[in-house]
Design a protein around this motif. Structure first.
Motif, mmCIF file in Angstrom:
data_model
loop_
_atom_site.group_PDB
_atom_site.id
_atom_site.type_symbol
_atom_site.label_atom_id
_atom_site.label_comp_id
_atom_site.label_asym_id
_atom_site.label_seq_id
_atom_site.Cartn_x
_atom_site.Cartn_y
_atom_site.Cartn_z
ATOM 1 N N GLU A 648 87.697 124.361 -45.076
ATOM 2 C CA GLU A 648 86.832 125.479 -44.674
ATOM 3 C C GLU A 648 86.792 126.573 -45.726
ATOM 4 O O GLU A 648 85.788 127.233 -45.899
ATOM 5 C CB GLU A 648 87.382 126.111 -43.393
ATOM 6 C CG GLU A 648 87.076 125.343 -42.142
ATOM 7 C CD GLU A 648 87.606 126.083 -40.928
ATOM 8 O OE1 GLU A 648 88.243 127.138 -41.096
ATOM 9 O OE2 GLU A 648 87.374 125.598 -39.821
ATOM 10 N N ALA A 649 87.935 126.793 -46.384
ATOM 11 C CA ALA A 649 87.991 127.873 -47.366
ATOM 12 C C ALA A 649 88.093 127.301 -48.768
ATOM 13 O O ALA A 649 88.887 126.402 -49.021
ATOM 14 C CB ALA A 649 89.181 128.778 -47.076
ATOM 15 N N ARG A 650 87.294 127.851 -49.684
ATOM 16 C CA ARG A 650 87.304 127.376 -51.067
ATOM 17 C C ARG A 650 88.689 127.536 -51.672
ATOM 18 O O ARG A 650 89.141 126.740 -52.482
ATOM 19 C CB ARG A 650 86.319 128.211 -51.890
ATOM 20 C CG ARG A 650 84.876 127.896 -51.619
ATOM 21 C CD ARG A 650 84.000 128.940 -52.258
ATOM 22 N NE ARG A 650 84.212 130.250 -51.625
ATOM 23 C CZ ARG A 650 83.812 131.398 -52.135
ATOM 24 N NH1 ARG A 650 83.206 131.427 -53.298
ATOM 25 N NH2 ARG A 650 84.025 132.519 -51.490
ATOM 26 N N MET A 680 80.617 119.911 -42.925
ATOM 27 C CA MET A 680 79.238 119.538 -43.161
ATOM 28 C C MET A 680 78.437 119.533 -41.858
ATOM 29 O O MET A 680 77.317 120.001 -41.784
ATOM 30 C CB MET A 680 79.169 118.137 -43.776
ATOM 31 C CG MET A 680 79.750 118.055 -45.156
ATOM 32 S SD MET A 680 78.783 119.027 -46.314
ATOM 33 C CE MET A 680 79.862 120.376 -46.584
ATOM 34 N N ARG A 681 79.073 119.004 -40.823
ATOM 35 C CA ARG A 681 78.403 118.891 -39.539
ATOM 36 C C ARG A 681 78.040 120.265 -39.002
ATOM 37 O O ARG A 681 76.945 120.521 -38.544
ATOM 38 C CB ARG A 681 79.352 118.213 -38.551
ATOM 39 C CG ARG A 681 78.844 116.895 -38.038
ATOM 40 C CD ARG A 681 79.809 116.152 -37.154
ATOM 41 N NE ARG A 681 81.122 116.714 -36.949
ATOM 42 C CZ ARG A 681 81.439 117.506 -35.927
ATOM 43 N NH1 ARG A 681 80.552 117.829 -35.040
ATOM 44 N NH2 ARG A 681 82.683 117.952 -35.813
ATOM 45 N N LEU A 682 78.998 121.186 -39.078
ATOM 46 C CA LEU A 682 78.800 122.464 -38.415
ATOM 47 C C LEU A 682 78.086 123.489 -39.279
ATOM 48 O O LEU A 682 77.406 124.350 -38.779
ATOM 49 C CB LEU A 682 80.160 123.029 -37.971
ATOM 50 C CG LEU A 682 80.940 122.124 -37.024
ATOM 51 C CD1 LEU A 682 82.324 122.679 -36.779
ATOM 52 C CD2 LEU A 682 80.187 121.974 -35.716
ATOM 53 N N ARG A 717 81.389 129.282 -47.864
ATOM 54 C CA ARG A 717 81.339 130.743 -47.864
ATOM 55 C C ARG A 717 80.968 131.259 -46.474
ATOM 56 O O ARG A 717 81.482 132.252 -46.008
ATOM 57 C CB ARG A 717 80.338 131.222 -48.913
ATOM 58 C CG ARG A 717 80.734 132.572 -49.451
ATOM 59 C CD ARG A 717 79.914 132.957 -50.658
ATOM 60 N NE ARG A 717 80.393 132.335 -51.879
ATOM 61 C CZ ARG A 717 79.592 131.935 -52.867
ATOM 62 N NH1 ARG A 717 78.277 132.046 -52.739
ATOM 63 N NH2 ARG A 717 80.102 131.435 -53.953
ATOM 64 N N ARG A 718 80.064 130.516 -45.826
ATOM 65 C CA ARG A 718 79.653 130.908 -44.475
ATOM 66 C C ARG A 718 80.858 130.890 -43.521
ATOM 67 O O ARG A 718 81.047 131.793 -42.719
ATOM 68 C CB ARG A 718 78.570 129.948 -43.970
ATOM 69 C CG ARG A 718 77.289 130.673 -43.618
ATOM 70 C CD ARG A 718 76.224 129.689 -43.216
ATOM 71 N NE ARG A 718 75.460 129.236 -44.373
ATOM 72 C CZ ARG A 718 74.810 128.070 -44.423
ATOM 73 N NH1 ARG A 718 74.858 127.237 -43.399
ATOM 74 N NH2 ARG A 718 74.119 127.755 -45.485
ATOM 75 N N VAL A 719 81.665 129.836 -43.618
ATOM 76 C CA VAL A 719 82.835 129.760 -42.745
ATOM 77 C C VAL A 719 83.823 130.869 -43.079
ATOM 78 O O VAL A 719 84.405 131.495 -42.198
ATOM 79 C CB VAL A 719 83.551 128.396 -42.878
ATOM 80 C CG1 VAL A 719 84.622 128.258 -41.815
ATOM 81 C CG2 VAL A 719 82.560 127.275 -42.775
ATOM 82 N N ASN A 723 85.272 133.529 -40.453
ATOM 83 C CA ASN A 723 86.696 133.706 -40.163
ATOM 84 C C ASN A 723 87.166 135.118 -40.483
ATOM 85 O O ASN A 723 88.012 135.679 -39.792
ATOM 86 C CB ASN A 723 87.540 132.700 -40.950
ATOM 87 C CG ASN A 723 87.409 131.313 -40.358
ATOM 88 O OD1 ASN A 723 87.067 131.165 -39.185
ATOM 89 N ND2 ASN A 723 87.655 130.307 -41.165
ATOM 90 N N PHE A 724 86.631 135.680 -41.531
ATOM 91 C CA PHE A 724 86.969 137.056 -41.878
ATOM 92 C C PHE A 724 86.601 137.992 -40.737
ATOM 93 O O PHE A 724 87.373 138.856 -40.333
ATOM 94 C CB PHE A 724 86.253 137.456 -43.174
ATOM 95 C CG PHE A 724 86.486 138.887 -43.593
ATOM 96 C CD1 PHE A 724 87.712 139.507 -43.353
ATOM 97 C CD2 PHE A 724 85.484 139.607 -44.234
ATOM 98 C CE1 PHE A 724 87.934 140.823 -43.758
ATOM 99 C CE2 PHE A 724 85.700 140.918 -44.626
ATOM 100 C CZ PHE A 724 86.919 141.520 -44.385
#
Ligand SMILES: Nc1ncnc2c1ncn2[C@@H]1O[C@H](COP(=O)(O)OP(=O)(O)OP(=O)(O)O)[C@@H](O)[C@H]1O
Ligand SMILES: [Mg+2]
Length: 1003
Positions: A648-650, A680-682, A717-719, A723-724
């Motif tokens: 999820e996070a780079r 990818m799915r979400l 980045r969206r995730v 989360n942030f």
């Protein structure tokens, strides 16, 4: 484009910052060159010299170049020396590189330094730690697990000991006295959880200064800072203990309820069958008119009854699949509801043993059910009418004391009965609404909740309000006591306590905004010692997960044939296991690590760079452990890292990549992605599927393209942003609590550490008396409208004053307040005269702590409830956070008021020994002793028992009023003025003794 510009600007800003630090590095090196001429003793003497200069006014910044040089020079002298690190001999071989000194300076400045994996951050931290502890403070190094804490402390211990410093290691299983020793050292290594819990225990639970372990929060360096301040920050630290709220007796009622449920099941099955018969008797002829005929109505009524009594009855649910039947049911329900006299409903209910309301989470025993449970006394399950009963007592003639006693009895009976009814109600729900292997499973003698959306097991989670215990009783597994929060803090708020905070990690850059916003920490990227030559390949994308895994296995087989070592990173234990199973079929030997056994895993991963080794690891496994390349591996291209999924996070992906190509070694990395992956799915499949379409990709093919890398990053980045915002929200809520915690812990610490708890108590009594006087004798009302009786009742209930009406009549409210306060003073002196001053001081302290802790814990519980319920307010178009703040504030105020009243009320209800208590009672004129006060006195025994409870993570503190503790001498006199009495005159308290031998003993 904008990104590119930003990078350019940020990049150059970082370069400028780094450039500014270089001159200091050079000065360190100059000093270090000089120090090479010193003897070991002379170098060691530097520590004391620095300390002296600091106490003479030099700043830490002034000393920095010399202090860092001392550490660097120590490293030089240690080369070749051996000592034991985690049970193995270790030979020292490091002298800080210039970039390490650079990183150390940034850490001293309170920054987050990004230094790649293998750059030697463990060593970097020693320089700022040494410097900062020279000020006499205990400084902390925070790591991710106990193993790393111990390893790093022992590893770097050589430097500290050489320079005359002490190092402590905090580990999970240490008792408080050992912890205290570890914090007494100059530098302490430990995990964030241990530091945080020690803080909570010190400030929320310790009952004396001697049992507090920490020495303040001056400076901390957080290793793997991204993992601790970002990943772990999602869940707060919580100390919980058995609940004080209720005591359940589920196992006691279980057999009865099981019988009852069986009876109801039989009854409901009969109703269902009758309904079926009725419908069948009509030979399948359905009424053509819209009106239901008699049989249909009758059947509907029966089924509705079943729905009320057993909403999950299998046959009923089956019949309800037929829309015709559902219609019958709804009609029947409507008919019942339409009857405003509720006669119909009552009649229906009385045919059942109990009814269950699925939506309201409610159940209700009928007369029939009550008789079934207790044929002799069905009223045992009816909640008595408390208000009427209390009024009745008041209306009857009788003595006040008697009445009060009767009222208490009734109250107690009421509590017991509602508890019993609650137990039965929860058991009924457990039996009728919760099905094994659907809502929960039973494993290892435990009831585990199944998440209704994902179907995943949720170990550790529990249903609230006794429901979990009820299900445990139903399944005959051990019933666990309900727990509640005793103390809690978020990681964010714990780390904000430090005067200076710094962090280090291989990957901080992507989270720079969050570090800046939440922790006010700037990120600085330190260049590597050797240029990094790692080859990062483009991602490969597949349509399905299956294809992806097959491709990974093929890749591993190929590289393994040549002998190249590989590290395969996964995002979950499950994925690790799938890959391991597939590898077993190819007979490639490999290791699987799940971040569970830190020491063993560290040892395994340390060998991941050896010829032919294959290691599968989740992203936290073996973090912080160095991977050295085996001989000949360099020629094979070094360690190859395979990412089996984008995280999820780079940041986590970069962390994985960073495991190879350390210190200029060769190495390569590649990620494998499938459109079926969660990420990818979400978050990204639409766009990516489009690209793949355009590029003309077919089933079973793989795809690599820079465009894809970019889209995947966008998804990540969206995730990250998502989360942030969750973490920020958690923090906004905790900020409210944080302020309250500060106030409460501050007050608590004053009492624990201060020398005069009595002063605080009398301040509180004054406040409470003033509030009561204002309540009963309001300023805006005439004296004959005052409720003097109520005031007298309260005063005499709380203090042994025997205050009578004629003593306060004809006085102003202020005068009355003064009369009360004077009398309280005097009575307290009488009490104090019979007590050992040290013991009394301990009692006073505990009176305050008991009230604070009990009510604060209750408050935490209520705050939890508030927090859980507040989301619903959002539907009312109101901002839940604003609502939460307002309500939390008034709840806190109310709690503090209650704390004060409780303290005031308990001051006279405790004594250190029976003898002292009897002396005290004898000393009081007989008519002054309020009967209810005498009845509620408590003695040393109960409290002494409490004092023996362990301090850490222990049970909630309640009940007992005192404890014998070794407390330093000297009782300070009470501040307020008492009337002057000659030492040889009779004591005004009426004891008949001389004043100097009585209340005047301590004056
Ligand atoms: N100045 C030095 N000279 C020689 N070797 C060094 C030096 N500094 C560090 N090393 C070596 O580099 C390796 C990695 O050190 P360390 O584990 O501290 O790195 P790290 O930056 O913490 O990496 P990670 O991000 O994996 O935690 C160790 O084997 C250590 O001995
Ligand atoms: Mg490290």
């Amino acid at each position: 484009m904008i990104n590119w510009i930003l990078k350019k600007i940020l990049g150059s800003k970082n370069q400028r910052e780094v450039k500014r630090l270089w001159p200091t590095v050079h000065r360190v090196n100059e000093f270090e060159a000089e120090y090479q001429k010193l003897s070991d003793e002379q170098l060691r003497a530097k520590t004391d010299e620095f300390r002296k200069r600091i106490s003479d006014g030099a700043s830490l910044d002034d000393i920095l170049p010399e202090a860092f040089a001392a550490v660097k020079n120590t490293c030089r002298r240690l080369i070749g020396r051996e000592w034991i690190v985690r049970g193995r001999p270790y030979k020292w071989d490091m002298i800080p590189f210039d970039v390490q000194v650079l990183g150390g300076i940034a850490l001293h400045q309170g920054k987050i330094t990004e230094m790649a994996t293998g750059e030697g951050k463990t060593l970097v931290a020693t320089m700022p730690l040494y410097l900062n502890t020279l000020s006499g403070n205990n400084v902390h190094l925070v790591t991710v697990n106990d193993y790393l804490a111990a390893r790093d402390a022992e590893w770097m211990g050589g430097i500290y000991t050489f320079l005359g410093l002490t190092v402590g290691i905090i580990q999970h299983d240490q008792p408080p006295q050992i912890r205290r020793q570890q914090y007494a050292c100059d530098i302490s290594y430990g995990t964030n959880a241990e530091f945080g819990f020690d803080y909570l225990r010190d400030n929320g639970m310790a009952t004396s200064a001697e049992t507090q372990v920490q020495r303040g929060h001056f400076y901390a360096i957080v290793d793997e800072v991204d993992s601790i301040l970002i990943d772990e920050a999602r869940t707060p630290l919580i100390i919980s203990g058995p609940s004080t709220v209720s005591t359940h007796a589920y196992d006691k009622y279980k057999p009865q309820v099981a019988e009852l449920v069986r009876a109801q099941t039989m009854l409901c099955n009969r109703f269902v069958n009758e309904a079926k018969q009725l419908l069948e008797n009509r030979n399948g002829e359905k009424s053509t008119s819209k009106e239901l005929d008699q049989e249909e109505q009758q059947a509907g009524r029966l089924l509705h009854k079943v729905r009320m009594g057993m909403p999950k009855n299998k046959q009923l649910l089956k019949m309800m699949e037929d829309p015709e039947v559902r219609k019958l049911l709804d009609e029947a329900e409507l008919a019942v509801l339409a009857d405003s006299s509720k006669k119909e409903l009552m009649a229906l209910k009385e045919e059942l043993f109990f009814t269950i309301d699925e939506k309201q989470h409610d159940s209700d025993l009928s007369e029939k059910g009550r008789k079934f449970l207790n044929p002799n006394d069905p009223d045992a399950f009816v909640i008595p009418d408390l208000v009427t009963a209390l009024q009745e007592i008041d209306s009857l003639p009788g003595e006040d004391g008697e009445k009060e006693k009767k009222k208490q009895q009734i109250q107690q009976a009421f509590d017991e009965r509602s508890e019993k009814i609650h137990n039965i109600s929860q058991l009924l729900r457990a039996y009728c609404l919760f099905e094994k292997d659907v809502e929960y499973v039973v494993q290892d003698n435990k009831v585990i909740i199944v998440d209704e959306f994902t179907g995943r097991l949720m170990p550790g989670r529990r249903w609230s309000d006794g429901l979990h215990q009820a299900v445990e009783a139903k399944e005959d597994v051990a019933i666990e006591r309900e727990t509640q929060t005793l103390a809690t803090i978020t990681i964010q708020n714990y780390f904000r306590l430090y005067e200076k905070l710094a962090g280090m990690t291989g990957t901080a850059e992507t989270e720079a905004t969050e570090f800046e916003n939440i922790y006010k920490l700037g990120v600085i990227v330190i260049p590597t010692n050797q240029p990094c030559v790692r080859k990062d390949e483009h991602d490969v994308v597949y349509k399905t997960r299956r294809e992806k895994y097959n491709a990974i296995i093929k890749e591993i087989e190929e590289r393994h044939r040549k002998g190249q070592p590989m590290l395969v990173g996964t995002v979950s234990v499950e994925a690790s296991e799938v890959l391991s199973r597939m590898l077993k079929r190819t007979s490639i030997p490999h290791n699987v690590l799940n971040a569970k056994y830190h020491q063993q895993e560290a040892e395994i991963i340390a060998r991941a760079g050896q010829h032919g080794s294959v290691t599968i690891a989740t992203n936290m496994a073996g973090r912080g452990t160095d991977i050295k390349l085996g001989s000949g591996v360099t020629d094979l291209g070094g360690l190859h890292v395979i990412g089996s999924e984008r995280h999820e996070a780079r940041r986590i992906d970069r962390q994985l990549r960073g495991r190879c190509a350390r210190q200029g070694d060769p190495g390569s990395s590649q990620f494998y992605v499938s459109l079926e992956d969660d990420l990818m799915r979400l978050f990204g499949s639409g766009r990516i599927a489009n690209i793949m379409e355009k590029l003309g990709m077919k089933e079973g093919e793989e795809l690599q393209h820079p465009l894809l890398n970019r889209s995947i990053e966008t998804a990540q980045r969206r995730v990250e942003e998502h989360n942030f915002s969750i973490r920020k929200r958690t923090l906004e809520y905790d900020d409210v609590m944080n302020k309250q915690r500060e106030v409460l812990y501050g007050f608590r610490n004053d009492i624990i550490q201060g020398d005069n708890p009595r002063e605080a108590i009398f301040d509180i009594i004054e406040e409470v008396v003033e509030a009561r006087v204002a309540e009963y004798l309001p300023k805006d009302k005439l004296a004959d409208e005052w409720d003097i009786d109520a005031l007298l009742r309260w005063v005499n209930h709380s203090f042994p004053l025997g205050l009578r009406r004629n003593q306060i009549e004809q006085k102003t409210a202020d005068e009355i307040r003064q009369v009360i306060l004077d009398k309280v003073q005097k009575a307290y002196q009488a009490k104090a005269a019979n007590e050992n001053p040290d013991a009394l001081k301990a009692i006073e302290r505990l009176i305050v702590l008991n009230a604070l802790d009990r009510l604060w814990q209750e408050h935490l519980y209520n705050m939890d409830q508030l927090r859980n319920g507040i989301g619903l307010r959002a539907y009312g178009q109101r901002d839940p956070l604003v609502e939460y703040k307002a309500e939390a504030f008034s709840m806190f105020e109310e709690m503090m008021d209650n704390v004060k009243s409780e303290i005031a009320g308990n001051v006279f209800r405790s004594a250190s020994s029976l003898a002292a208590f009897e002396d005290f009672m004898r000393a009081l004129p007989q008519q002054l002793i309020a009967p209810d006060l005498a009845a509620s006195m408590s003695f040393g025994q109960a409290a002494a028992a409490r004092a023996q409870q362990p301090m850490a993570g222990g049970a909630p503190q309640q009940g007992g009023d005192m404890v014998e503790e070794a407390i330093e001498q000297a009782t300070a006199p009470i501040r307020r003025d008492a009337p002057k009495v000659g030492r040889n005159q009779p004591c005004p308290c009426g004891s008949g003794k001389k004043y100097k031998n009585c209340c005047g003993r301590n004056a």
